[in-house]
Each structure stands twice: as structure tokens, then as C-alpha cells.
Design a protein around this motif. Structure first.
Motif, PDB file in Angstrom:
ATOM      1  N   VAL A 139      76.722  70.213  41.814  1.00  0.00           N
ATOM      2  CA  VAL A 139      75.519  71.032  41.946  1.00  0.00           C
ATOM      3  C   VAL A 139      74.500  70.476  40.961  1.00  0.00           C
ATOM      4  O   VAL A 139      74.662  70.588  39.747  1.00  0.00           O
ATOM      5  CB  VAL A 139      75.811  72.515  41.656  1.00  0.00           C
ATOM      6  N   LEU A 140      73.453  69.867  41.492  1.00  0.00           N
ATOM      7  CA  LEU A 140      72.496  69.104  40.702  1.00  0.00           C
ATOM      8  C   LEU A 140      71.169  69.847  40.609  1.00  0.00           C
ATOM      9  O   LEU A 140      70.757  70.518  41.552  1.00  0.00           O
ATOM     10  CB  LEU A 140      72.281  67.733  41.365  1.00  0.00           C
ATOM     11  N   GLY A 141      70.493  69.692  39.481  1.00  0.00           N
ATOM     12  CA  GLY A 141      69.160  70.268  39.347  1.00  0.00           C
ATOM     13  C   GLY A 141      68.723  70.321  37.901  1.00  0.00           C
ATOM     14  O   GLY A 141      69.532  70.210  36.984  1.00  0.00           O
ATOM     15  N   VAL A 142      67.431  70.498  37.704  1.00  0.00           N
ATOM     16  CA  VAL A 142      66.891  70.602  36.352  1.00  0.00           C
ATOM     17  C   VAL A 142      67.245  71.966  35.773  1.00  0.00           C
ATOM     18  O   VAL A 142      67.734  72.857  36.475  1.00  0.00           O
ATOM     19  CB  VAL A 142      65.358  70.404  36.360  1.00  0.00           C
ATOM     20  N   ASN A 143      66.985  72.146  34.482  1.00  0.00           N
ATOM     21  CA  ASN A 143      67.211  73.444  33.853  1.00  0.00           C
ATOM     22  C   ASN A 143      66.391  74.517  34.564  1.00  0.00           C
ATOM     23  O   ASN A 143      65.213  74.311  34.873  1.00  0.00           O
ATOM     24  CB  ASN A 143      66.816  73.393  32.374  1.00  0.00           C
TER      25      ASN A 143
ATOM     26  N   ILE B  59      65.712  60.169  45.080  1.00  0.00           N
ATOM     27  CA  ILE B  59      66.608  60.922  44.209  1.00  0.00           C
ATOM     28  C   ILE B  59      65.828  61.637  43.117  1.00  0.00           C
ATOM     29  O   ILE B  59      66.072  62.812  42.818  1.00  0.00           O
ATOM     30  CB  ILE B  59      67.683  59.997  43.612  1.00  0.00           C
ATOM     31  N   LEU B  60      64.867  60.954  42.529  1.00  0.00           N
ATOM     32  CA  LEU B  60      64.047  61.594  41.503  1.00  0.00           C
ATOM     33  C   LEU B  60      63.242  62.749  42.087  1.00  0.00           C
ATOM     34  O   LEU B  60      63.084  63.796  41.454  1.00  0.00           O
ATOM     35  CB  LEU B  60      63.106  60.569  40.870  1.00  0.00           C
ATOM     36  N   SER B  61      62.747  62.585  43.311  1.00  0.00           N
ATOM     37  CA  SER B  61      61.976  63.649  43.948  1.00  0.00           C
ATOM     38  C   SER B  61      62.849  64.862  44.248  1.00  0.00           C
ATOM     39  O   SER B  61      62.437  66.007  44.056  1.00  0.00           O
ATOM     40  CB  SER B  61      61.338  63.133  45.244  1.00  0.00           C
ATOM     41  N   VAL B  62      64.072  64.604  44.709  1.00  0.00           N
ATOM     42  CA  VAL B  62      65.001  65.708  44.956  1.00  0.00           C
ATOM     43  C   VAL B  62      65.354  66.396  43.646  1.00  0.00           C
ATOM     44  O   VAL B  62      65.359  67.626  43.543  1.00  0.00           O
ATOM     45  CB  VAL B  62      66.276  65.191  45.656  1.00  0.00           C
ATOM     46  N   TYR B  63      65.641  65.604  42.636  1.00  0.00           N
ATOM     47  CA  TYR B  63      66.055  66.133  41.334  1.00  0.00           C
ATOM     48  C   TYR B  63      64.988  67.056  40.744  1.00  0.00           C
ATOM     49  O   TYR B  63      65.291  68.095  40.168  1.00  0.00           O
ATOM     50  CB  TYR B  63      66.332  64.960  40.396  1.00  0.00           C
TER      51      TYR B  63
END
Length: 288
Positions: free
Chosen positions: A80-84, A277-281
Motif C-alpha cells: 500500500v503506497l502513498g505519501v504521508n 510512478i512519481l505522478s501516481v505516488y
């Protein structure tokens, strides 16, 4: 340091050279089967271990989690990926039955949670490891036995099972040390030994490497990946570190503002361009 994808480098991920080598070793050398190299992404089944439907969690008048549907297959390792603040940890707590959603249903092995059944019994089928080791004052062995003892396992059997996992995670030598004397890496290994001793149906990991120094993180990552390969344990792990995904996950979801904006198998995810990937992240590209 940077993450290499499709021959390009993403310039935002900082890891030591030692740490990056360890991740590559996991991906390439984690095991063999019939003379061929095997990675974790090969090890999952089609049976559903977990299913979530119409999940909503409200805070201060807004939905901080809004997940129409999510399933995890037996043996699958879901990153499960994502910023804070993306909703990763809230999702993990809801799936692990540590927090009841304001709306929606959770099924563990086909059994509906929060439906008048014994929620504690269902929760005991799951295992959770958090960012910080949650250890009680006492020895490492006492802590590794604790979950088993709370489930009524006899002391001798609990000690036997706990020692096996302390050995697996290379902290058997610390079994009789007070946990206040352990390093951060040793304490997290004790936490992992405690949860694996329970043999949970589903393992939940909430950024378990984030508080460790890079060399300790890389070594523990490799050891955990090998254990997951051997046990085939269904796993959901939260991360904001893209370097953890290729060597550990079989599938990736990305979250932004409480919603799932991407759901890829790890091969598809890794084949995306660094820009994608950076845009999704960061939540700027949505694929769902």
C-alpha cells in the motif's frame, strides 16, 4: 540515491549503496525451485483471504478513507503506497479490525467482521507490526511469548514457538535480555518474532522498517522477504518507499486522499515509466 526503472533513474529516493544492493539480492536470489530462481511474486493463490466493500471512515465531516472494493488473495503480498496522509495507515487499521469503519463490510476468510460475532476471535486470526516496536517491559522472550500466552498456550509450548522465531530473526541471543537494552533493529525483530509465532492468517505491516537506520533496514528487509517466501503468508504492508516494492510485493495499490488511485501487479507497476510512478505516488495520476 535513485531508483532505476526501465533504464532510467528516479532522483527522489535516498538509500545507501549497501541498502540498494540488498534489495537487488532479494529480487534475484531469494530462492530456487526446480533449478530456477523464484521471487515472492510467484507465490499467491486465487482464494480470497480478505475482502472489503464500501469502506468509509469519516473525520471532522470529511471522508478520510473511501474504498469501494478491495480484495487480497491468499499468499498475496500487497503493498500500500502513498505519501504521508494518503490514508495508508487508516486502511491498514480498518482491514486489521483495529478500527471499525463508519460504513462498509470487511470479510476475513469469507467471514463478515463486526456483525455480532466475536470480533476479538477474528482479530486474533490476524497479526500486526507497527512502525515502532510495541514491547512491554521484560525480556525479549517474554515479549515474543506474550501473544501466545494471551491465547492460552502453555508456557513451555509458547517458549518453544517463540524461541524458534527469535532464532529465525537472529535475536535468540537476546532472548533473556530486557527489551530496554535492545537496539531498534533488535526490538523490531522481537516484534516480528512475536507476530510470526502466532501463525496469523494475514500479516499487516505498517512501515516496519521506517524507524531503522539504512543498513539495519536493508538486512531486516531481506530476512523478512525470505520468511514470507518460505511461509507463503498473506501480507498487507504499508510503505512510502518505492525500493521496498520490487523485492517484496506481488501487487501494489497507491492511495491519495483516502482513495485507491492505482491497482497493479508488481510487474505492471515496475514497467511504468518513472514519470508515471512519481505522478501516481504524489496523486497527480489516477488510473482507477
Amino acid at each position: 540515491m535513485a531508483l532505476a526503472l526501465n533504464g532510467k533513474r528516479v532522483p527522489v529516493f535516498r538509500h545507501t549503496g549497501h541498502e540498494k544492493r540488498c534489495y537487488e539480492e532479494i529480487r534475484e536470489e531469494i530462492g530456487e525451485e526446480n533449478g530456477e530462481k523464484v521471487t515472492l511474486r510467484h507465490r499467491y493463490e486465487t482464494t480470497e483471504a480478505l475482502f472489503a466493500r464500501d469502506i468509509i471512515v469519516w473525520r471532522n465531516g470529511r471522508a478520510i478513507l473511501d474504498v469501494p472494493t478491495l480484495s487480497v488473495r491468499q499468499g498475496e503480498i500487497l503493498a500500500v503506497l502513498g505519501v504521508n496522509g494518503a490514508g495508508k495507515s487508516t486502511l491498514l487499521k480498518v482491514l486489521a479490525l483495529l478500527e471499525k469503519p463508519d460504513h462498509g463490510d470487511i470479510y476475513i476468510g469469507g467471514t463478515k467482521a463486526w456483525s455480532g460475532k466475536d470480533t476479538l476471535s477474528m482479530r486474533r486470526r490476524l497479526g500486526v507490526v507497527f512502525q515502532e516496536p510495541l514491547l512491554l517491559r521484560g525480556t525479549a522472550l517474554y515479549n515474543a511469548c506474550l501473544g501466545l500466552r494471551l491465547r492460552g498456550v502453555k508456557r513451555s509450548e509458547a517458549s518453544r514457538r517463540a524461541l524458534k522465531w527469535l532464532e529465525t530473526f537472529d535475536v535468540a541471543r537476546c532472548a533473556h535480555q530486557d527489551v530496554t537494552t535492545l537496539s531498534g533493529g533488535e526490538a523490531q525483530r522481537v516484534s516480528l518474532a512475536r507476530v510470526f509465532a502466532l501463525e496469523p492468517e494475514i500479516l499487516f505491516l505498517d512501515e516496519p522498517f521506517s524507524s531503522l537506520d539504512p543498513p539495519s533496514r536493508a538486512v531486516l528487509f531481506k530476512e523478512l522477504a525470505a520468511v514470507l517466501l518460505e511461509t507463503g503468508m498473506t501480507t498487507v504492508f504499508v510503505t512510502h518507499d518505492l525500493n521496498e516494492i520490487p523485492g517484496l510485493a506481488t501487487r501494489v495499490i497507491a492511495m491519495h486522499e483516502g482513495r485507491i488511485i492505482l491497482d497493479d501487479d508488481v510487474g505492471t507497476f515496475s514497467s511504468r515509466s518513472p514519470e508515471e510512478i512519481l505522478s501516481v505516488y504524489t496523486g497527480n495520476l489516477r488510473t482507477r
